[in-house]
Design an enzyme around this catalytic site. Sequence first.
Site, PDB file in Angstrom:
ATOM      1  N   SER A   1     -35.929  -3.510  13.771  1.00 20.54           N
ATOM      2  CA  SER A   1     -36.030  -4.451  14.877  1.00 20.54           C
ATOM      3  C   SER A   1     -37.464  -4.926  15.067  1.00 20.54           C
ATOM      4  O   SER A   1     -38.022  -5.548  14.165  1.00 20.54           O
ATOM      5  CB  SER A   1     -35.459  -3.798  16.144  1.00 20.54           C
ATOM      6  OG  SER A   1     -35.233  -4.739  17.149  1.00 20.54           O
TER       7      SER A   1
ATOM      8  N   ASP B   1     -24.810  -7.943  15.400  1.00 18.36           N
ATOM      9  CA  ASP B   1     -26.177  -7.887  15.920  1.00 18.36           C
ATOM     10  C   ASP B   1     -26.661  -9.304  16.252  1.00 18.36           C
ATOM     11  O   ASP B   1     -26.584 -10.198  15.397  1.00 18.36           O
ATOM     12  CB  ASP B   1     -27.088  -7.255  14.865  1.00 18.36           C
ATOM     13  CG  ASP B   1     -28.525  -7.104  15.321  1.00 18.36           C
ATOM     14  OD1 ASP B   1     -28.874  -7.520  16.435  1.00 18.36           O
ATOM     15  OD2 ASP B   1     -29.322  -6.551  14.533  1.00 18.36           O
TER      16      ASP B   1
ATOM     17  N   HIS C   1     -26.676  -3.447  16.265  1.00 21.10           N
ATOM     18  CA  HIS C   1     -28.108  -3.217  16.339  1.00 21.10           C
ATOM     19  C   HIS C   1     -28.345  -1.811  16.886  1.00 21.10           C
ATOM     20  O   HIS C   1     -27.693  -1.390  17.837  1.00 21.10           O
ATOM     21  CB  HIS C   1     -28.732  -4.249  17.284  1.00 21.10           C
ATOM     22  CG  HIS C   1     -30.217  -4.305  17.227  1.00 21.10           C
ATOM     23  ND1 HIS C   1     -30.891  -5.187  16.404  1.00 21.10           N
ATOM     24  CD2 HIS C   1     -31.164  -3.605  17.885  1.00 21.10           C
ATOM     25  CE1 HIS C   1     -32.192  -5.025  16.565  1.00 21.10           C
ATOM     26  NE2 HIS C   1     -32.384  -4.071  17.460  1.00 21.10           N
TER      27      HIS C   1
END
Length: 350
Positions: free
Chosen positions: A192, A292, A322
């Site tokens: 991320s 995601d 995610h």
Amino acid sequence: MTTSRAKQAVERFALRGLTGLPEVVQRRIGRPVVRDTQTLADDVRLMLALQRVAREPAVETMPIPEGRVALARQTALIAGDDPVAEVRDLQVAGMAARLYVPSQRRGAGSHPTLLFFHGGGFVYGDLESHDAPCRLLASEAGVRVLAVDYRLAPEHRFPAAHDDALAAYRWLLDHAAEVGADTSRLAVGGDSAGGNLAAATALTAAQEGLPLALQLLIYPGTDALRDTESLRLFGDGFYLTQGFIDLAAECYYPQLSDDERRDPRLSPAYADLGAEVAGRLAPVFLCTAGFDPLRDEGEAYARRLEEAGVAVELRRFEDQIHGFLNMTGAGRSPRAAVVEIAHRLEAGLA
């Protein structure tokens, strides 16, 4: 045992019990979730359902200090505890850091090493939040993992996290012997926001001709403008929300215009990939999650790199959300995905 610790123990027992049920049983609990021709993994679906039943408040709805505590507690519920030969706390360029040494890489000499940056929207996360995935990556890939605790927003805004990541990379090059790192077998990686930092660090390495063997980009944020279909499809109900993404932007780069958000230190998607830079960029293993909000921007970045001539392997884990990197201790499918990532890391640094 305090009330809060007892509650956490009950939650952990319920979560691991439910997600550990045989797959045939999990499929009979509730309805499958299908979106964009993808089916969410049953164990992940049940995790999300349990979170809703427990009425867990969204982290982004809390004051940031409270949100950090809540996120740390939530992460602990799903974390594994894979054994490694050694865990050493140290300082890297003035930052707290942690070195994970797998049994395959004990002793003197230089070893393949991953410099790892944690996710959390530049606002959350630390060495503890990502201790479990770092352990699993080290043990399964057989590489040393050096995790760095960079500065967080809103206390430290853009480009603080980027500058810290780059400083950590330069430190590792200069102090490789201290951590047993082989600079010819060095990777940068993260998930991320950490994937964003790893990508930006790799771009600088290519621009300056510095050694780097692999980029490990796990559902990275690559475009701060993020006008994507995946954000519209999955921005609510799949752990990472539009609200969380908006909060991260407000905390880390609130002062930037749309044009300024194209700065490659923040949005690698807009980097200049001329022949010289592209020719020097380290090979990439980039993975996304099907459910995601960041999926499309990560995959668009992979395609742009490939078009520029960079060696890229793109892998979409269609049934994941995610944050699956942190789910090494709950369910089967997230852990299997992380193990696959570790094997790609091992191959990339072989």
